[in-house]
Design an enzyme around this catalytic site. Structure first.
Site, PDB file in Angstrom:
ATOM      1  N   SER A 131       0.828  -1.207   0.000  1.00 20.00           N
ATOM      2  CA  SER A 131       0.000   0.000   0.000  1.00 20.00           C
ATOM      3  C   SER A 131       0.864   1.259   0.000  1.00 20.00           C
ATOM      4  O   SER A 131       1.991   1.266   0.497  1.00 20.00           O
ATOM      5  CB  SER A 131      -0.913   0.035   1.226  1.00 20.00           C
ATOM      6  OG  SER A 131      -1.755  -1.091   1.239  1.00 20.00           O
TER       7      SER A 131
HETATM    8  N1  SAM Z   1      -1.248  -4.113   3.815  1.00 18.08           N
HETATM    9  C1  SAM Z   1      -0.477  -4.693   2.749  1.00 18.08           C
HETATM   10  C2  SAM Z   1       0.927  -4.206   2.709  1.00 18.08           C
HETATM   11  O1  SAM Z   1       1.286  -3.347   3.533  1.00 18.08           O
HETATM   12  O2  SAM Z   1       1.662  -4.688   1.857  1.00 18.08           O
HETATM   13  C3  SAM Z   1      -1.091  -4.443   1.414  1.00 18.08           C
HETATM   14  C4  SAM Z   1      -2.193  -5.291   1.158  1.00 18.08           C
HETATM   15  S1  SAM Z   1      -2.718  -5.404  -0.508  1.00 18.08           S
HETATM   16  C5  SAM Z   1      -3.231  -3.789  -0.870  1.00 18.08           C
HETATM   17  C6  SAM Z   1      -4.208  -6.326  -0.196  1.00 18.08           C
HETATM   18  C7  SAM Z   1      -3.967  -7.769   0.185  1.00 18.08           C
HETATM   19  O3  SAM Z   1      -5.219  -8.354   0.536  1.00 18.08           O
HETATM   20  C8  SAM Z   1      -3.401  -8.610  -0.938  1.00 18.08           C
HETATM   21  O4  SAM Z   1      -2.219  -9.220  -0.525  1.00 18.08           O
HETATM   22  C9  SAM Z   1      -4.503  -9.638  -1.210  1.00 18.08           C
HETATM   23  O5  SAM Z   1      -4.016 -10.903  -1.626  1.00 18.08           O
HETATM   24  C10 SAM Z   1      -5.180  -9.704   0.139  1.00 18.08           C
HETATM   25  N2  SAM Z   1      -6.563 -10.223   0.131  1.00 18.08           N
HETATM   26  C11 SAM Z   1      -7.562 -10.013  -0.755  1.00 18.08           C
HETATM   27  N3  SAM Z   1      -8.677 -10.690  -0.388  1.00 18.08           N
HETATM   28  C12 SAM Z   1      -8.377 -11.326   0.776  1.00 18.08           C
HETATM   29  C13 SAM Z   1      -9.101 -12.185   1.656  1.00 18.08           C
HETATM   30  N4  SAM Z   1     -10.372 -12.522   1.437  1.00 18.08           N
HETATM   31  N5  SAM Z   1      -8.466 -12.661   2.748  1.00 18.08           N
HETATM   32  C14 SAM Z   1      -7.169 -12.342   3.004  1.00 18.08           C
HETATM   33  N6  SAM Z   1      -6.431 -11.542   2.219  1.00 18.08           N
HETATM   34  C15 SAM Z   1      -7.023 -11.039   1.113  1.00 18.08           C
END
Ligand code: SAM
Length: 219
Positions: free
Chosen positions: A69
């Site tokens: 992010s």
């Molecule tokens: N906070 C993270 C970082 O600092 O790198 C960024 C996260 S990224 C924007 C969103 C993440 O949510 C992705 O890695 C994606 O695979 C995960 N994601 C999407 N749907 C999800 C779910 N149902 N359960 C768990 N993770 C999920």
């Protein structure tokens, strides 16, 4: 990816500049959040070839179609949570683990769940190498993580189509959830506070663009 843990004068300087930008131009006021961002070496989450991108205020690809992010987004969501030492926090979407480190730096006890197996393994190994030890889970976080509920705070780091009811039930009374909700193009940041057993206060804030939350209670 080969990780390299070297925090030089150049990276430290770039990190200080990023913190100043978040404070002066992006109106992030919480000094605890700014200090935490000042302590976590964001370039460690990048291949060395891209270290020059690590302290720009941008999201960046981390593989598997996902992103680390934007620092502003991390600061904004974290500020809304008002983390106190020993808060039990559920993070949905571990991704690179950067946001997880910020929560840990603030003294939270972190439960973090990621649905993508490769990212889960990579972030677990990497954070542990850095000396960060949250509780890692692999699975669909759109249903929350009921086996460790209730939580003081819940943070969703992917864009949801709605606020999952099942997640709300995992908040302690007085607890706060922060979740981006909208369509594939843009989402409003939503804060939900659990007032008592049955009542919640919902506040709609600024617009962001997240990768989608995919799962049973999501897209
Ligand atoms: N906070 C993270 C970082 O600092 O790198 C960024 C996260 S990224 C924007 C969103 C993440 O949510 C992705 O890695 C994606 O695979 C995960 N994601 C999407 N749907 C999800 C779910 N149902 N359960 C768990 N993770 C999920």
């Amino acid at each position: 990816m080969a990780y390299k843990f070297v925090d030089n004068y150049r990276e430290k300087g770039a990190r200080k500049k990023l913190v100043r930008l978040l404070k002066d131009e992006r109106q992030i006021e919480d000094t605890n959040v700014l200090d935490a961002i000042g302590r976590v070496p964001r370039h460690y989450f990048f291949d060395e070839t891209f270290w020059n991108q690590a302290y720009r205020d941008i999201a960046f690809p981390i593989g598997e179609g996902q992103t680390i992010s934007q620092p502003y987004t991390v600061a904004y969501q974290t500020q809304l949570l008002h983390i106190r030492k020993n808060d039990k926090v559920l993070e949905i979407g571990t991704g690179s683990g950067y946001q997880t480190c910020i929560l840990l730096e603030l003294g939270a006890e972190v439960y973090t769940i990621e649905r993508q197996e490769k990212l889960f393994h990579r972030s677990k190994l990497f954070l542990n190498k850095m000396g960060y030890f949250p509780n890692f889970f692999l699975g669909d976080g759109s249903k929350g993580l009921s086996e460790h509920a209730p939580y003081d705070k819940i943070l969703v780091t992917a864009g949801a189509p709605f606020v999952p009811e099942i997640m709300l039930k995992q908040l302690k009374v007085g607890g706060t959830m922060v979740i981006p909700v909208g369509d594939e193009k843009s989402q409003k940041m939503i804060t939900v506070i659990r007032l008592n057993e049955n009542d919640y206060e919902r506040i709609e804030l600024d617009t962001f663009r997240f990768v989608p939350l995919v799962g049973d209670q999501a897209w």
